[in-house]
Design a protein around this motif. Structure first.
Motif, PDB file in Angstrom:
ATOM      1  N   VAL A 240      16.510 -31.661  15.330  1.00 45.12           N
ATOM      2  CA  VAL A 240      16.517 -30.260  14.901  1.00 45.12           C
ATOM      3  C   VAL A 240      15.592 -29.827  13.887  1.00 45.12           C
ATOM      4  N   PHE A 241      15.101 -30.742  13.304  1.00 44.17           N
ATOM      5  CA  PHE A 241      13.967 -30.376  12.174  1.00 44.17           C
ATOM      6  C   PHE A 241      12.560 -30.343  12.532  1.00 44.17           C
ATOM      7  N   ASP A 242      12.494 -30.838  13.962  1.00 42.23           N
ATOM      8  CA  ASP A 242      10.973 -31.066  14.497  1.00 42.23           C
ATOM      9  C   ASP A 242      10.527 -29.365  14.943  1.00 42.23           C
ATOM     10  N   ALA A 243       9.237 -29.385  14.706  1.00 43.13           N
ATOM     11  CA  ALA A 243       8.552 -28.149  15.179  1.00 43.13           C
ATOM     12  C   ALA A 243       8.622 -28.016  16.594  1.00 43.13           C
ATOM     13  N   TRP A 244       8.476 -26.802  17.150  1.00 41.86           N
ATOM     14  CA  TRP A 244       8.437 -26.730  18.670  1.00 41.86           C
ATOM     15  C   TRP A 244       7.658 -27.625  19.479  1.00 41.86           C
ATOM     16  N   LEU A 245       6.395 -27.973  18.870  1.00 37.61           N
ATOM     17  CA  LEU A 245       5.923 -28.895  19.846  1.00 37.61           C
ATOM     18  C   LEU A 245       5.613 -30.477  19.018  1.00 37.61           C
ATOM     19  N   ASN A 246       6.964 -30.796  18.241  1.00 38.62           N
ATOM     20  CA  ASN A 246       7.056 -31.882  17.905  1.00 38.62           C
ATOM     21  C   ASN A 246       8.041 -32.751  18.617  1.00 38.62           C
ATOM     22  N   HIS A 247       7.977 -34.121  19.020  1.00 36.81           N
ATOM     23  CA  HIS A 247       8.774 -34.612  19.777  1.00 36.81           C
ATOM     24  C   HIS A 247       9.161 -36.096  19.178  1.00 36.81           C
ATOM     25  N   THR A 248      10.204 -36.251  18.820  1.00 36.45           N
ATOM     26  CA  THR A 248      10.649 -37.418  17.877  1.00 36.45           C
ATOM     27  C   THR A 248      11.036 -38.788  18.922  1.00 36.45           C
TER      28      THR A 248
END
Ligand SMILES: Cc1ncc(COP(=O)(O)O)c(C=O)c1O
Length: 402
Positions: A240-248
């Protein structure tokens, strides 16, 4: 009556058409407000803390297999009498489905056999099942049970949950055919109060289901961590806290779009009407077929306090040639289907795991006898009457020529 009777039909009213039209007039065709509202209402309806909308029942089951920590070479106990995807989702994670035979009356996985299998597999036995892992592969553990509520009839969940507690297994309930069904007074999807198990339940919304979104599904669970994980996995692994192009984490695009969610919401608003109409059609069939020679009508277990009629499946006596019955019905404009074909006898399961006829005798005997008749909430009584009249004629001809 010469017009072909459909095998199944969605039940779409003006409310659904209006709901989808309204979405099309906004900018939010995905990741908008309808999915959140559909999830909230769905969770309230089934009695779970969380509901997560996904693109199909299959993708929902796949995410549950991941959440249960099932990995390469691990084992998951499941039923061979189901639609193929309930076992395929185990293969997606390179794990091994351990099939256990069914109860001949309810057609659901037999809890006593599940207990036996869990006992064997957690004591390093069960070499036949483990052997299916193949040479040189790492030996995994028994991680989960994946029961299916076949045809809208709940599996014996209390017994299955006992096994899960004893062996510390996750439980993935395939309720793709069972929205609205009740087991011992509990609606399927309601998470048992004393349950501190890893448990999730999956529903599906293909157009033949109790409610439809076109394609779509819903996972429900009481576990907060699984809810968060499902939301991330369905959305390309973003937290939920990831930016649009961040993928945990490794994720998927298993999202449910806004048109589907709006359609689902409108259908859910009619759920009692839809279930009642299906029940009425099933009773029309029951009344006409209950005393017909060679036909066994669907069994409803005493623990099934509400059957959610998904299909209407009769069983034919062994001396009846089912293929000939199907062909004769087809000539009269009536489709019918053998349902299900056992999963272990599907060509790629035979090839990959070496299954043969005789491996699961109850499933195979049931599968040879079942016949699904046309069924939907929009079926008229005259259509049921026609199907039954024709079926009785065809069966009489067959039994006379023997
Ligand atoms: C028992 C069962 N499991 C899983 C599925 C898969 O659902 P979907 O077709 O939405 O992927 C279905 C749907 O047909 C089903 O009947």
């Amino acid at each position: 009556m010469t017009e072909q009777i459909p095998m199944s039909s969605p039940d779409i009213s003006a409310a659904e058409i209006e709901a989808v039209n309204q979405v099309l007039q906004t900018r939010y065709l995905s990741l908008g407000p309808h999915i959140a509202e559909f999830e909230e209402r769905f969770a309230a309806y089934v009695g779970a803390r969380h509901a997560v909308g996904v693109s199909s029942g299959t993708t929902g089951l796949h995410l549950c297999v991941i959440a249960a920590g099932v990995g390469e070479g691990d084992l998951v106990i499941t039923t061979p009498f189901s639609f193929v995807s309930s076992a395929n989702v185990i293969l997606y994670e390179r794990a091994i489905p351990v099939f256990v035979d069914i109860d001949p009356k309810t057609l659901n996985i037999d809890p006593a056999l599940v207990a036996q299998a869990a006992h064997k597999l957690t004591r390093g036995q069960g070499d036949k099942e483990r052997g299916r892992q193949g040479e040189g592969e790492t030996r995994g553990q028994l991680k989960a049970i994946l029961p299916v509520h076949a045809f809208g009839q709940p599996a014996d969940m209390d017994s299955l949950l006992d096994v899960a507690r004893e062996y510390d297994l996750a439980v993935i309930e395939d309720a793709c055919e069972a929205l609205g069904a009740e087991y011992k007074g509990r609606r399927i999807g309601t998470q048992p109060e004393t349950c501190n198990l890893k448990l999730a339940t999956v529903f599906a919304f293909y157009p033949n289901k109790q409610i439809t979104t076109g394609e779509g599904g819903m996972i429900v669970t009481d576990q907060d961590d699984w809810d968060t994980l499902f939301r991330s996995l369905r959305n390309q692994g973003r937290d939920v806290f990831d930016a649009w192009l961040n993928h945990t984490r490794l994720g998927y695009n298993y999202r449910l779009d806004e048109m589907s969610a709006a359609l689902g919401l409108a259908q859910l608003g009619r759920i009692e009407e839809l279930l009642a109409k299906r029940e009425r059609v099933a009773q029309w069939y029951n009344e006409r077929l209950k005393d017909v020679d060679g036909v066994q009508i669907p069994y409803v277990a005493p623990t099934t306090t509400r059957m959610s009629w998904f299909v209407y499946v009769i069983r034919l006596a062994p001396e009846i040639d089912r293929n000939a019955v199907m062909a004769a019905l087809e000539e009269r404009g009536i489709p019918s289907r053998p349902y299900f074909t056992p999963i272990h006898l599907q060509p790629f399961y035979r090839e990959r795991f070496g299954y043969r006829e005789g491996d699961f005798p109850v499933t195979e005997a049931v599968a040879r006898s079942t016949l699904a008749l046309p069924f939907s909430s929009v079926m008229a009584e005259e259509q049921v009457e026609y199907v039954c009249e024709q079926l009785v004629t065809v069966l009489r001809q067959q039994l006379q020529t023997r």
